[in-house]
Design an enzyme around this catalytic site. Structure first.
Site, mmCIF file in Angstrom:
data_model
loop_
_atom_site.group_PDB
_atom_site.id
_atom_site.type_symbol
_atom_site.label_atom_id
_atom_site.label_comp_id
_atom_site.label_asym_id
_atom_site.label_seq_id
_atom_site.Cartn_x
_atom_site.Cartn_y
_atom_site.Cartn_z
ATOM 1 N N GLU A 1 0.807 -1.217 0.000
ATOM 2 C CA GLU A 1 0.000 0.000 0.000
ATOM 3 C C GLU A 1 0.847 1.279 0.000
ATOM 4 O OE1 GLU A 1 -2.926 -0.305 3.136
ATOM 5 O OE2 GLU A 1 -3.892 -2.019 2.186
ATOM 6 N N GLU B 1 -4.992 -9.008 0.672
ATOM 7 C CA GLU B 1 -5.641 -8.759 1.966
ATOM 8 C C GLU B 1 -7.138 -8.596 1.740
ATOM 9 O OE1 GLU B 1 -4.246 -5.406 4.323
ATOM 10 O OE2 GLU B 1 -2.161 -5.894 3.881
HETATM 11 C C1 FCB Z 1 -4.256 -2.485 5.517
HETATM 12 C C2 FCB Z 1 -2.860 -2.772 5.998
HETATM 13 C C3 FCB Z 1 -2.784 -3.863 7.034
HETATM 14 C C4 FCB Z 1 -3.940 -3.786 8.016
HETATM 15 C C5 FCB Z 1 -5.256 -3.692 7.293
HETATM 16 C C6 FCB Z 1 -6.471 -3.660 8.189
HETATM 17 O O1 FCB Z 1 -4.308 -1.174 5.070
HETATM 18 O O2 FCB Z 1 -2.040 -3.156 4.921
HETATM 19 O O3 FCB Z 1 -1.544 -3.782 7.663
HETATM 20 O O4 FCB Z 1 -3.739 -2.743 8.879
HETATM 21 O O5 FCB Z 1 -5.264 -2.563 6.469
#
Ligand code: FCB
Length: 447
Positions: free
Chosen positions: A162, A352
């Site tokens: 990110e 994620e």
């Molecule tokens: C993302 C991050 C991760 C975690 C999630 C909830 O932005 O990459 O580390 O904090 O959100």
């Protein structure tokens, strides 16, 4: 279906779970320093202990294996490897990750290694952090060391997690370290992050690792306009360029989106425009997508950051998670099909996806997190839908394996499939963890 053409896995990051921040000669990261300042993190929580994973690694790997996890995305902390960011290498830091990687492979779990999940060595911050172009070179040296050391065992590599968050939360909104609030600096930082990615891409090509795949993990989110009015549609396009395409276009096409260039011109920000020709197209083997929610916007004056973009963000229409993030599973399908339309062959990973809910341990010792099961089930269904329609999606990784240190929210938000009782460090598999295990078993049985 071939056995490993689609992985079900979990994700974490080093600072959020490891603890033992000073162990074995590790240097400090800017997050450690930031979290130690009163008022920066909810409840003044610090990552000092977190899930104590540094010391409990073996047991955590056993737990992962018990759930049948096929792929594990984790990050390595740059300050553990180079305590001063550059210069002397810390062998003990490397040894920890060697044990982790070997432990995964012994258990048949495919590692996916993120080189940068926001842990800049503090010494690098003292040299100006990502606003200093040289930091990109130091990052590439660190990345090269990791690739040389572990390239024989780790196939899947991610440079940045990110980079948009590093840029916008760290240098524009200033809620993450280093707490800068300057659009021009943020734009420079973004360019340096991309530049560092490209440097690593070059090293990666030179090393010519037979099975190696290099990617980047971007936080992406469909942007919907509040209405079909031209002004709202244009606002949604601007926000899409800003949120989704700031990093995606450079790595795929070697350009910045036009709407962002216009914004830079309007704001008199020249650095990224002058350096556009440095961007190189096609610098990833796969794209990692971190997906949590969608965004809705309308034209308007907004506040601070949004004023520049001449838009307002709208509150959720649908139920939200404990983070206040609207639950919108279709968004995952929208993203996957959109990216696949223009990049047919490009392998995609959901690096994620997950949700925070206020979990409780019941009197019977169970965590009955039905809302999380519903969230994950609905999102996984959209991934499968896209896959069945021919999208080249190769894996789905739940954020997160364990409850952990959720950045400025400290320990107040739980995302894990496994509950962590921070006082005793006891792990309790939540109902969602058992649900996920069953999903994986079913998939394995189908073969
Ligand atoms: C993302 C991050 C991760 C975690 C999630 C909830 O932005 O990459 O580390 O904090 O959100």
């Amino acid at each position: 279906m071939q056995k490993n053409d689609f992985y079900l896995g979990v994700a974490t990051s080093a600072l959020q779970i490891e603890g033992s921040l000073a162990a074995d000669g590790s240097g400090q990261s800017l997050w450690e320093v930031f979290a130690a300042q009163p008022g920066k993190v909810f409840n003044n929580d610090t990552p000092a202990l977190a899930c104590d994973h540094y010391r409990r690694c073996e047991a955590d790997l056993d737990l992962m294996a018990a759930l049948g996890i096929e792929m594990y995305r984790f990050s390595t902390a740059w300050p553990r490897i180079f305590p001063a960011g550059a210069g002397a290498l810390n062998q003990k830091g490397l040894d920890f990750y060697a044990r982790l990687i070997d432990g995964l492979l012994e258990r048949g779990i495919e590692p996916m290694l993120t080189l940068y999940h926001w842990e800049l060595p503090q010494t690098m911050q003292e040299r100006g952090g990502w606003a200093n172009r040289d930091v990109a070179k130091y990052f590439a040296d660190y990345a090269g060391t990791m690739l040389e050391r572990f390239g024989d065992r780790v196939k899947y590599w991610i440079t940045h997690n990110e980079p948009w968050v590093t840029t916008v939360l760290g240098y524009w909104e200033g809620v993450h370290p280093p707490g800068t609030k300057d659009f021009a600096v943020a734009s420079q930082v973004a360019h340096h992050l991309l530049y560092s990615h490209q440097l690593v891409w070059r090293i990666f090509q030179e090393l010519n690792l037979p099975q190696g795949q290099l990617g980047i993990a971007l936080n992406l989110s469909p942007v919907h306009a509040a209405s079909n009015q031209p002004a709202d549609l244009a606002a949604a396009d601007r926000y899409d360029a800003f949120l989704n395409r700031w990093f995606m276009d450079p790595v795929l096409k070697g350009t910045y989106p036009e709407a962002l260039c216009t914004l830079w011109r309007e704001q008199g920000v020249s650095y990224p425009l002058e350096r556009m020709d440095e961007l190189q197209a096609g610098t990833i083997n796969f794209l990692g997508i971190n997906y949590y929610t969608r965004n809705r916007v309308q034209a308007g004056s907004g506040d601070a950051l949004y004023a520049l973009l001449r838009l307002e963000q709208l509150p959720p229409e649908l139920p939200a998670t404990e983070m206040g993030w609207e639950i919108y599973p279709d968004g995952l399908y929208e993203l996957l099909t959109r990216i696949s339309r223009e990049n047919k062959e490009l392998p995609l990973f959901i690096t994620e996806n997950g949700a925070a809910f206020p979990d409780q341990v019941d009197a019977d010792g169970r965590v009955k997190d039905e809302q999380r099961i519903a969230y994950l089930e609905a999102h996984l269904a959209q991934v499968r839908r896209a896959k069945e329609e021919g999208v080249n999606v190769r894996g789905y990784l739940v954020w997160s394996f364990l409850d952990n240190f959720e950045w400025t929210y400290g320990y107040s938000k739980r995302f894990g499939l496994v509950y962590v009782d921070y006082a005793t460090q006891k792990r309790i598999i939540k109902d969602s963890g058992y649900w996920y295990r069953d999903q994986i078993n079913r998939k394995k049985q189908k073969g």
